[in-house]
Design a protein around this motif. Sequence first.
Motif, PDB file in Angstrom:
ATOM      1  N   VAL A   7     -21.301   9.365 -42.354  1.00  0.00           N
ATOM      2  CA  VAL A   7     -20.364   8.476 -42.996  1.00  0.00           C
ATOM      3  C   VAL A   7     -18.933   8.978 -42.801  1.00  0.00           C
ATOM      4  O   VAL A   7     -18.033   8.185 -42.574  1.00  0.00           O
ATOM      5  N   LEU A   8     -18.713  10.278 -42.888  1.00  0.00           N
ATOM      6  CA  LEU A   8     -17.355  10.812 -42.790  1.00  0.00           C
ATOM      7  C   LEU A   8     -16.698  10.554 -41.436  1.00  0.00           C
ATOM      8  O   LEU A   8     -15.519  10.193 -41.392  1.00  0.00           O
ATOM      9  N   PRO A   9     -17.404  10.698 -40.306  1.00  0.00           N
ATOM     10  CA  PRO A   9     -16.765  10.361 -39.027  1.00  0.00           C
ATOM     11  C   PRO A   9     -16.381   8.883 -38.918  1.00  0.00           C
ATOM     12  O   PRO A   9     -15.356   8.548 -38.342  1.00  0.00           O
ATOM     13  N   ILE A  10     -17.179   8.020 -39.507  1.00  0.00           N
ATOM     14  CA  ILE A  10     -16.848   6.588 -39.483  1.00  0.00           C
ATOM     15  C   ILE A  10     -15.600   6.328 -40.311  1.00  0.00           C
ATOM     16  O   ILE A  10     -14.705   5.580 -39.895  1.00  0.00           O
ATOM     17  N   LEU A  11     -15.507   6.949 -41.484  1.00  0.00           N
ATOM     18  CA  LEU A  11     -14.326   6.784 -42.331  1.00  0.00           C
ATOM     19  C   LEU A  11     -13.074   7.372 -41.674  1.00  0.00           C
ATOM     20  O   LEU A  11     -11.986   6.808 -41.784  1.00  0.00           O
ATOM     21  N   LYS A  12     -13.240   8.495 -40.974  1.00  0.00           N
ATOM     22  CA  LYS A  12     -12.109   9.094 -40.273  1.00  0.00           C
ATOM     23  C   LYS A  12     -11.607   8.153 -39.194  1.00  0.00           C
ATOM     24  O   LYS A  12     -10.405   7.922 -39.050  1.00  0.00           O
ATOM     25  N   SER A  13     -12.522   7.586 -38.426  1.00  0.00           N
ATOM     26  CA  SER A  13     -12.143   6.661 -37.359  1.00  0.00           C
ATOM     27  C   SER A  13     -11.464   5.417 -37.925  1.00  0.00           C
ATOM     28  O   SER A  13     -10.459   4.946 -37.383  1.00  0.00           O
ATOM     29  N   ALA A  14     -11.998   4.896 -39.028  1.00  0.00           N
ATOM     30  CA  ALA A  14     -11.397   3.710 -39.649  1.00  0.00           C
ATOM     31  C   ALA A  14      -9.988   4.016 -40.152  1.00  0.00           C
ATOM     32  O   ALA A  14      -9.076   3.195 -40.002  1.00  0.00           O
ATOM     33  N   ALA A  15      -9.788   5.186 -40.735  1.00  0.00           N
ATOM     34  CA  ALA A  15      -8.468   5.560 -41.243  1.00  0.00           C
ATOM     35  C   ALA A  15      -7.473   5.733 -40.101  1.00  0.00           C
ATOM     36  O   ALA A  15      -6.323   5.280 -40.199  1.00  0.00           O
ATOM     37  N   ILE A  16      -7.900   6.364 -39.026  1.00  0.00           N
ATOM     38  CA  ILE A  16      -6.992   6.572 -37.899  1.00  0.00           C
ATOM     39  C   ILE A  16      -6.624   5.241 -37.256  1.00  0.00           C
ATOM     40  O   ILE A  16      -5.473   5.010 -36.904  1.00  0.00           O
ATOM     41  N   GLN A  17      -7.582   4.343 -37.126  1.00  0.00           N
ATOM     42  CA  GLN A  17      -7.290   3.027 -36.542  1.00  0.00           C
ATOM     43  C   GLN A  17      -6.334   2.220 -37.416  1.00  0.00           C
ATOM     44  O   GLN A  17      -5.619   1.362 -36.921  1.00  0.00           O
ATOM     45  N   SER A  18      -6.313   2.486 -38.711  1.00  0.00           N
ATOM     46  CA  SER A  18      -5.364   1.808 -39.596  1.00  0.00           C
ATOM     47  C   SER A  18      -4.103   2.642 -39.820  1.00  0.00           C
ATOM     48  O   SER A  18      -3.283   2.312 -40.666  1.00  0.00           O
ATOM     49  N   VAL A  19      -3.949   3.722 -39.072  1.00  0.00           N
ATOM     50  CA  VAL A  19      -2.798   4.624 -39.105  1.00  0.00           C
ATOM     51  C   VAL A  19      -2.570   5.151 -40.528  1.00  0.00           C
ATOM     52  O   VAL A  19      -1.473   5.153 -41.056  1.00  0.00           O
ATOM     53  N   ALA A  20      -3.654   5.581 -41.153  1.00  0.00           N
ATOM     54  CA  ALA A  20      -3.586   6.152 -42.502  1.00  0.00           C
ATOM     55  C   ALA A  20      -4.178   7.560 -42.478  1.00  0.00           C
ATOM     56  O   ALA A  20      -4.950   7.904 -41.584  1.00  0.00           O
ATOM     57  N   ASN A  21      -3.821   8.350 -43.455  1.00  0.00           N
ATOM     58  CA  ASN A  21      -4.360   9.701 -43.571  1.00  0.00           C
ATOM     59  C   ASN A  21      -5.860   9.611 -43.852  1.00  0.00           C
ATOM     60  O   ASN A  21      -6.274   8.960 -44.813  1.00  0.00           O
ATOM     61  N   PRO A  22      -6.722  10.234 -43.030  1.00  0.00           N
ATOM     62  CA  PRO A  22      -8.170  10.155 -43.238  1.00  0.00           C
ATOM     63  C   PRO A  22      -8.636  10.666 -44.601  1.00  0.00           C
ATOM     64  O   PRO A  22      -9.681  10.260 -45.088  1.00  0.00           O
ATOM     65  N   LEU A  23      -7.866  11.545 -45.230  1.00  0.00           N
ATOM     66  CA  LEU A  23      -8.259  12.049 -46.550  1.00  0.00           C
ATOM     67  C   LEU A  23      -8.302  10.949 -47.601  1.00  0.00           C
ATOM     68  O   LEU A  23      -9.018  11.072 -48.591  1.00  0.00           O
ATOM     69  N   LEU A  24      -7.544   9.885 -47.403  1.00  0.00           N
ATOM     70  CA  LEU A  24      -7.562   8.778 -48.360  1.00  0.00           C
ATOM     71  C   LEU A  24      -8.952   8.172 -48.487  1.00  0.00           C
ATOM     72  O   LEU A  24      -9.342   7.705 -49.546  1.00  0.00           O
ATOM     73  N   LEU A  25      -9.717   8.158 -47.394  1.00  0.00           N
ATOM     74  CA  LEU A  25     -11.074   7.609 -47.412  1.00  0.00           C
ATOM     75  C   LEU A  25     -12.141   8.688 -47.515  1.00  0.00           C
ATOM     76  O   LEU A  25     -13.153   8.511 -48.191  1.00  0.00           O
ATOM     77  N   GLN A  26     -11.926   9.806 -46.842  1.00  0.00           N
ATOM     78  CA  GLN A  26     -12.963  10.829 -46.782  1.00  0.00           C
ATOM     79  C   GLN A  26     -13.127  11.603 -48.090  1.00  0.00           C
ATOM     80  O   GLN A  26     -14.247  11.966 -48.448  1.00  0.00           O
ATOM     81  N   LEU A  27     -12.050  11.865 -48.794  1.00  0.00           N
ATOM     82  CA  LEU A  27     -12.140  12.632 -50.033  1.00  0.00           C
ATOM     83  C   LEU A  27     -12.954  11.912 -51.105  1.00  0.00           C
ATOM     84  O   LEU A  27     -13.880  12.495 -51.676  1.00  0.00           O
ATOM     85  N   PRO A  28     -12.691  10.629 -51.392  1.00  0.00           N
ATOM     86  CA  PRO A  28     -13.535   9.939 -52.379  1.00  0.00           C
ATOM     87  C   PRO A  28     -14.999   9.829 -51.938  1.00  0.00           C
ATOM     88  O   PRO A  28     -15.901   9.936 -52.769  1.00  0.00           O
ATOM     89  N   ALA A  29     -15.236   9.637 -50.652  1.00  0.00           N
ATOM     90  CA  ALA A  29     -16.615   9.525 -50.174  1.00  0.00           C
ATOM     91  C   ALA A  29     -17.359  10.848 -50.328  1.00  0.00           C
ATOM     92  O   ALA A  29     -18.543  10.866 -50.679  1.00  0.00           O
ATOM     93  N   THR A  30     -16.685  11.952 -50.075  1.00  0.00           N
ATOM     94  CA  THR A  30     -17.309  13.266 -50.217  1.00  0.00           C
ATOM     95  C   THR A  30     -17.666  13.551 -51.676  1.00  0.00           C
ATOM     96  O   THR A  30     -18.766  14.035 -51.972  1.00  0.00           O
ATOM     97  N   ILE A  31     -16.766  13.250 -52.579  1.00  0.00           N
ATOM     98  CA  ILE A  31     -17.026  13.465 -53.997  1.00  0.00           C
ATOM     99  C   ILE A  31     -18.128  12.529 -54.483  1.00  0.00           C
ATOM    100  O   ILE A  31     -18.991  12.918 -55.282  1.00  0.00           O
ATOM    101  N   ALA A  32     -18.131  11.303 -54.014  1.00  0.00           N
ATOM    102  CA  ALA A  32     -19.139  10.328 -54.446  1.00  0.00           C
ATOM    103  C   ALA A  32     -20.557  10.765 -54.088  1.00  0.00           C
ATOM    104  O   ALA A  32     -21.512  10.418 -54.790  1.00  0.00           O
ATOM    105  N   CYS A  33     -20.703  11.535 -53.027  1.00  0.00           N
ATOM    106  CA  CYS A  33     -22.038  12.019 -52.644  1.00  0.00           C
ATOM    107  C   CYS A  33     -22.620  12.962 -53.695  1.00  0.00           C
ATOM    108  O   CYS A  33     -23.832  13.155 -53.749  1.00  0.00           O
ATOM    109  N   SER A  34     -21.781  13.539 -54.511  1.00  0.00           N
ATOM    110  CA  SER A  34     -22.250  14.471 -55.539  1.00  0.00           C
ATOM    111  C   SER A  34     -22.567  13.786 -56.856  1.00  0.00           C
ATOM    112  O   SER A  34     -22.928  14.452 -57.815  1.00  0.00           O
ATOM    113  N   LEU A  35     -22.415  12.478 -56.929  1.00  0.00           N
ATOM    114  CA  LEU A  35     -22.553  11.773 -58.195  1.00  0.00           C
ATOM    115  C   LEU A  35     -23.861  11.002 -58.322  1.00  0.00           C
ATOM    116  O   LEU A  35     -23.913   9.964 -58.962  1.00  0.00           O
TER     117      LEU A  35
END
Length: 143
Positions: free
Chosen positions: A1-29
């Motif tokens: 999931v994280l590589p897909i979110l990174k690619s989506a963030a880069i294609q939208s010219v946004a910092n990948p942490l905006l998508l990857q950080l919440p997804a990483t934390i959500a896996c622990s919930l």
Amino acid sequence: VLPILKSAAIQSVANPLLLQLPATIACSLAFMLPTATPANVVVLAKSQEMPKPLRVREFVFSGLPLNLVTILLCSALVHLMGHAVFDSSSPLPASMCSLELDSCYYLSIPGLVQNEEVSSQACILQDQKNSTEPHCLLWNGTL
């Protein structure tokens, strides 16, 4: 999931942490199912020796309120702490436009990116169907 979110963030010219950080934390919930955490698996396995073993239903009833509370709490914490600790609200870092990505370039174009004044910014090459010239997409959506 994280590589897909990174690619989506880069294609939208946004910092990948905006998508990857919440997804990483959500896996622990995940608390609702018996196989969600190692502790749940141990409890389920040991309950099989009891006169009335635990069922998935008990895990759902006790885990659902915990999931709802942690989703709300962690959403707020990731938003606040992500900006403070990881600077996730910053523009797309130059390190993300590496040699591996042939469509991402970091150019000396000054401007305002995510309310931050920058001297250079990332641009993503876009394929235009009606044009033979390459177009570069900046964070603010200009080509």
